[in-house]
Design a protein around this motif. Sequence first.
Motif, PDB file in Angstrom:
ATOM      1  N   LYS A 208     -48.684 -68.813  17.323  1.00 33.30           N
ATOM      2  CA  LYS A 208     -47.256 -68.962  17.053  1.00 33.30           C
ATOM      3  C   LYS A 208     -46.678 -67.560  16.828  1.00 33.30           C
ATOM      4  N   LYS A 222     -32.178 -64.832  21.091  1.00 31.70           N
ATOM      5  CA  LYS A 222     -32.268 -66.292  20.974  1.00 31.70           C
ATOM      6  C   LYS A 222     -31.905 -66.969  22.294  1.00 31.70           C
ATOM      7  N   PHE A 225     -35.008 -66.495  24.529  1.00 30.77           N
ATOM      8  CA  PHE A 225     -36.159 -67.354  24.226  1.00 30.77           C
ATOM      9  C   PHE A 225     -35.897 -68.798  24.649  1.00 30.77           C
ATOM     10  N   GLU A 226     -34.641 -69.226  24.667  1.00 32.09           N
ATOM     11  CA  GLU A 226     -34.303 -70.558  25.178  1.00 32.09           C
ATOM     12  C   GLU A 226     -34.494 -70.624  26.692  1.00 32.09           C
ATOM     13  N   LYS A 229     -38.037 -70.920  27.622  1.00 35.47           N
ATOM     14  CA  LYS A 229     -38.641 -72.192  27.191  1.00 35.47           C
ATOM     15  C   LYS A 229     -39.900 -71.965  26.348  1.00 35.47           C
ATOM     16  N   ASP A 231     -39.540 -72.138  22.847  1.00 38.20           N
ATOM     17  CA  ASP A 231     -39.095 -72.535  21.512  1.00 38.20           C
ATOM     18  C   ASP A 231     -40.180 -73.248  20.719  1.00 38.20           C
ATOM     19  N   ASP A 232     -41.211 -73.778  21.410  1.00 36.11           N
ATOM     20  CA  ASP A 232     -42.297 -74.469  20.700  1.00 36.11           C
ATOM     21  C   ASP A 232     -43.321 -73.503  20.108  1.00 36.11           C
ATOM     22  N   ASN A 235     -40.535 -68.782  16.417  1.00 30.50           N
ATOM     23  CA  ASN A 235     -39.670 -69.184  15.310  1.00 30.50           C
ATOM     24  C   ASN A 235     -38.940 -67.962  14.763  1.00 30.50           C
TER      25      ASN A 235
END
Length: 357
Positions: A208, A222, A225-226, A229, A231-232, A235
Amino acid sequence: MVKVLMVGNDSSVKGGITSVITQMLSHDWVADGVEMKFIPTYIEANNFKKIIFFEKAYSKIKTEIKTNKPDVVHIHMSYKGSFTRKFLIHKLCRNNGIPDIIHLHGSEFKKWYDSSNQKKQKEIRTLLKEASAFIVLGEKWNKVIKEIEPTTNTVVVNNTVHIPEETVKWAEPLNILFLGVLIKRKGVSDLLKATKLLKDDLGNNKFKIIIAGSGAEEENLKNEFEELKIDDVVNFVGWTDGEKKQKLLRECQMLVLPSYNEGLPIAILEAMSYGMPIVATDVGDISSAVIDGDNGYLVDPGDVKQLTNAIKKLINIDEFTKLSVGSKSICYNNFSDSLYFKRLLDLYQARWCCNEK
């Protein structure tokens, strides 16, 4: 008692300079025979408020010099506006016969010097020549400053960190930390691209990424990072300091800092103090703390493939364990706060006279 007046960022300012000042102010200087006083000269605000804040600070410094006559003034400086403010304070010290120690933190100081006009470059060289002592964060920066002005009285004083008893432990998924201001030169976009490659290769259960910071690039990062893909596995936790930061350091296993310019980041030393292996770019004086293959890996700035491969090596318990031991050992031997404060005390007690320069 040696009377020291220190000037620099207000505690509300985010970043490594504030961390250094906080460390210094928390030290028991009285036990060392030092009377330490601090006057902040800079806040994060609009230009008008910054100017007003500095004018008030300058007036306080002037009064302190006239009435309390400090033995030495310790000036924290980076570049651009910071240089302009600190050059005025330097001249104030010189005109009153007070020795000053300039403590350079500016990771882009050389780049800024090279891009400055001749008049500004002359001012910079004047400060370098006239300062009683000029603190640099490592041998690479010592060389840079000497190339600009060979007569500079440089003193190498590495940043430091208090070393806790705790040492981070291996865990799955591995928590990989970025800690710092979210601006372009920190290379966080490269980290996001590397994260995408790691996820495609290893899946989303092995690691992570925790991005602890805020700054001008936060919204762009941000959005990126979207688009990637990821986002999983990523953080964004915002700016962290104090106990919140210490908790985060205890919960993570690795620090990644893919910067394009640095001095010697406090974030790296903080992570090392907890036994974290480090993946960082070989810029500034990072190589004085991160020894490739001993406590981490050094990569070229902007090389996403190198960055990806270095992180991947550490997602292995045997490699992690070896480099974790290395980080703690290097921190104890080279960056303990006892060595740091002794070095500063020696500087304060040297009592240079500006008029001798």
